[in-house]
Write a protein that holds these residues in place. Structure first.
Motif, PDB file in Angstrom:
ATOM      1  N   ARG A   1      37.398  20.987 -21.420  1.00 58.97           N
ATOM      2  CA  ARG A   1      37.424  20.466 -19.947  1.00 58.97           C
ATOM      3  C   ARG A   1      37.358  21.604 -19.150  1.00 58.97           C
ATOM      4  N   LYS A   2      37.707  22.997 -19.542  1.00 60.62           N
ATOM      5  CA  LYS A   2      37.617  24.236 -18.842  1.00 60.62           C
ATOM      6  C   LYS A   2      36.133  24.705 -18.557  1.00 60.62           C
ATOM      7  N   GLU A   3      35.396  24.439 -19.882  1.00 55.33           N
ATOM      8  CA  GLU A   3      34.091  24.761 -20.237  1.00 55.33           C
ATOM      9  C   GLU A   3      33.048  23.990 -19.270  1.00 55.33           C
ATOM     10  N   LEU A   4      33.431  22.678 -19.092  1.00 53.46           N
ATOM     11  CA  LEU A   4      32.729  21.928 -18.348  1.00 53.46           C
ATOM     12  C   LEU A   4      32.841  22.079 -16.749  1.00 53.46           C
ATOM     13  N   GLY A   5      34.142  22.381 -16.270  1.00 52.40           N
ATOM     14  CA  GLY A   5      34.438  22.899 -15.088  1.00 52.40           C
ATOM     15  C   GLY A   5      33.636  24.158 -14.730  1.00 52.40           C
ATOM     16  N   TRP A   6      33.494  24.943 -15.738  1.00 51.74           N
ATOM     17  CA  TRP A   6      32.916  26.458 -15.700  1.00 51.74           C
ATOM     18  C   TRP A   6      31.298  26.208 -15.373  1.00 51.74           C
ATOM     19  N   MET A   7      30.821  25.286 -16.139  1.00 53.64           N
ATOM     20  CA  MET A   7      29.430  24.798 -16.076  1.00 53.64           C
ATOM     21  C   MET A   7      29.045  24.341 -14.643  1.00 53.64           C
ATOM     22  N   GLY A   8      29.938  23.700 -14.030  1.00 50.70           N
ATOM     23  CA  GLY A   8      29.919  23.014 -12.641  1.00 50.70           C
ATOM     24  C   GLY A   8      29.879  21.668 -12.669  1.00 50.70           C
ATOM     25  N   PHE A   9      30.521  21.104 -13.803  1.00 50.63           N
ATOM     26  CA  PHE A   9      30.783  19.741 -13.857  1.00 50.63           C
ATOM     27  C   PHE A   9      31.848  19.302 -12.915  1.00 50.63           C
ATOM     28  N   GLY A  10      31.939  17.935 -12.271  1.00 50.52           N
ATOM     29  CA  GLY A  10      32.881  17.468 -11.459  1.00 50.52           C
ATOM     30  C   GLY A  10      33.547  16.312 -12.523  1.00 50.52           C
ATOM     31  N   MET A  11      34.792  16.120 -12.294  1.00 47.48           N
ATOM     32  CA  MET A  11      35.696  15.138 -12.818  1.00 47.48           C
ATOM     33  C   MET A  11      35.540  13.749 -12.525  1.00 47.48           C
ATOM     34  N   LEU A  12      34.853  12.714 -12.982  1.00 45.50           N
ATOM     35  CA  LEU A  12      34.758  11.389 -12.262  1.00 45.50           C
ATOM     36  C   LEU A  12      35.937  10.625 -12.834  1.00 45.50           C
ATOM     37  N   THR A  13      36.467  10.675 -14.085  1.00 45.76           N
ATOM     38  CA  THR A  13      37.635  10.215 -14.684  1.00 45.76           C
ATOM     39  C   THR A  13      38.023  11.270 -15.648  1.00 45.76           C
ATOM     40  N   THR A  14      39.265  11.011 -16.111  1.00 47.53           N
ATOM     41  CA  THR A  14      39.843  12.223 -17.054  1.00 47.53           C
ATOM     42  C   THR A  14      38.864  12.573 -18.349  1.00 47.53           C
ATOM     43  N   SER A  15      38.130  11.622 -18.696  1.00 45.86           N
ATOM     44  CA  SER A  15      37.381  11.851 -19.711  1.00 45.86           C
ATOM     45  C   SER A  15      35.827  11.857 -19.455  1.00 45.86           C
ATOM     46  N   THR A  16      35.465  11.939 -18.455  1.00 43.80           N
ATOM     47  CA  THR A  16      33.934  11.784 -17.952  1.00 43.80           C
ATOM     48  C   THR A  16      33.567  12.570 -16.865  1.00 43.80           C
ATOM     49  N   TRP A  17      32.728  13.484 -17.122  1.00 40.89           N
ATOM     50  CA  TRP A  17      32.432  14.481 -16.255  1.00 40.89           C
ATOM     51  C   TRP A  17      31.010  14.448 -15.853  1.00 40.89           C
ATOM     52  N   ILE A  18      30.773  14.574 -14.653  1.00 43.39           N
ATOM     53  CA  ILE A  18      29.075  14.593 -14.302  1.00 43.39           C
ATOM     54  C   ILE A  18      28.634  15.664 -13.473  1.00 43.39           C
ATOM     55  N   SER A  19      27.365  15.840 -13.570  1.00 43.01           N
ATOM     56  CA  SER A  19      26.630  17.012 -12.868  1.00 43.01           C
ATOM     57  C   SER A  19      25.435  16.439 -12.455  1.00 43.01           C
ATOM     58  N   PRO A  20      24.958  17.160 -11.314  1.00 45.69           N
ATOM     59  CA  PRO A  20      23.716  16.633 -10.804  1.00 45.69           C
ATOM     60  C   PRO A  20      22.530  17.542 -11.420  1.00 45.69           C
ATOM     61  N   ASN A  21      22.922  18.475 -12.383  1.00 47.36           N
ATOM     62  CA  ASN A  21      21.786  19.456 -12.867  1.00 47.36           C
ATOM     63  C   ASN A  21      21.866  18.839 -14.493  1.00 47.36           C
ATOM     64  N   ASN A  22      20.759  19.044 -15.073  1.00 46.99           N
ATOM     65  CA  ASN A  22      20.434  18.637 -16.227  1.00 46.99           C
ATOM     66  C   ASN A  22      21.150  19.745 -17.275  1.00 46.99           C
ATOM     67  N   LEU A  23      22.262  19.555 -17.813  1.00 47.72           N
ATOM     68  CA  LEU A  23      23.023  20.317 -18.627  1.00 47.72           C
ATOM     69  C   LEU A  23      23.271  20.222 -19.923  1.00 47.72           C
ATOM     70  N   SER A  24      22.573  19.304 -20.308  1.00 46.72           N
ATOM     71  CA  SER A  24      22.578  18.559 -21.787  1.00 46.72           C
ATOM     72  C   SER A  24      22.660  19.343 -22.808  1.00 46.72           C
ATOM     73  N   ASP A  25      21.553  20.261 -22.854  1.00 45.57           N
ATOM     74  CA  ASP A  25      21.514  21.296 -23.937  1.00 45.57           C
ATOM     75  C   ASP A  25      22.657  22.232 -24.139  1.00 45.57           C
ATOM     76  N   ARG A  26      23.134  22.444 -22.972  1.00 45.24           N
ATOM     77  CA  ARG A  26      24.388  23.311 -22.713  1.00 45.24           C
ATOM     78  C   ARG A  26      25.636  22.915 -23.360  1.00 45.24           C
ATOM     79  N   VAL A  27      25.745  21.490 -22.922  1.00 45.64           N
ATOM     80  CA  VAL A  27      26.888  20.671 -23.419  1.00 45.64           C
ATOM     81  C   VAL A  27      26.757  20.431 -25.072  1.00 45.64           C
ATOM     82  N   LYS A  28      25.342  20.364 -25.288  1.00 54.37           N
ATOM     83  CA  LYS A  28      25.152  20.281 -27.017  1.00 54.37           C
ATOM     84  C   LYS A  28      25.665  21.270 -27.613  1.00 54.37           C
ATOM     85  N   ASP A  29      25.198  22.606 -27.173  1.00 56.55           N
ATOM     86  CA  ASP A  29      25.848  23.878 -27.832  1.00 56.55           C
ATOM     87  C   ASP A  29      27.387  24.293 -27.699  1.00 56.55           C
TER      88      ASP A  29
END
Length: 200
Positions: free
Chosen positions: A113-141
């Motif tokens: 959760r901390k890492e997703l927040g640092w990347m710029g994701f916003g919390m839609l629900t407790t376990s679902t986070w969204i971003s308007p940027n294509n950060l899929s590769d970073r999330v995979k890493d």
């Protein structure tokens, strides 16, 4: 500022541009100038080693620390965000990260959760986070580094309803808090910035 955050700043802004490696004695002395104690610095370094951000090397009885490949990626991402001048044109797609991490791995869940927040994701629900940027590769890493790929799914999709993009952003990010932090930063450093700019 927390010791780990300060370490990232020092490595990102200075150390990596001057050989990428620093002796622990020099590092603790430097951090001391910012009011951080040696035990706090050593604890932060130990934590960053465990998390894979740093690497260590012994020369005699001296320990030297450098940024790992994973750490370099993190610093490059941070620099790209901090010093970015142009705004990308949004393609209307949302990058979505959804996870279901078991309770016995709660520490990793909190870290994600901390890492997703640092990347710029916003919390839609407790376990679902969204971003308007294509950060899929970073999330995979990130999920590969923490060995939690079996608990995480990543999507790129369009939002079909019901909120409009502005409303969705307001749901997932505390815009007022973000604006307040920007204002506090500007208020704290404006005078010094203007003084330095006048000397150039």
């Amino acid at each position: 500022m927390k010791p780990q955050s300060m370490l990232f700043t020092i490595y990102g802004e200075y150390v990596r541009h001057y050989g990428s490696e620093i002796w622990i004695g020099s590092l603790t002395k430097l951090m001391g100038e910012f009011g951080l104690s040696e035990p706090a610095v050593r604890a932060a370094i130990s934590r960053m080693l465990r998390q894979g951000w740093l690497e260590s090397r012994k020369v005699g009885n001296r320990s030297f620390y450098s940024v790992s490949e994973r750490g370099k990626k993190r610093l490059e991402e941070a620099a790209a965000r901090i010093y970015k001048v142009e705004t990308d044109v949004w393609d209307g797609k949302w990058c979505i990260a959804s996870y279901n991490i078991p309770e016995e791995r709660r520490a990793l869940r909190d870290q994600l959760r901390k890492e997703l927040g640092w990347m710029g994701f916003g919390m839609l629900t407790t376990s679902t986070w969204i971003s308007p940027n294509n950060l899929s590769d970073r999330v995979k890493d990130l999920t590969e580094a923490h060995e939690i790929t079996e608990y995480v799914e990543i999507f790129s999709s369009e939002h079909m309803g019901w909120s409009n993009p502005k409303q969705l952003v307001q749901k997932c990010w505390d815009i007022d808090e973000i604006n307040e932090k920007y204002k506090a930063f500007i208020d704290a450093y404006r005078e010094e910035y203007e003084q330095l700019s006048a000397k150039l």
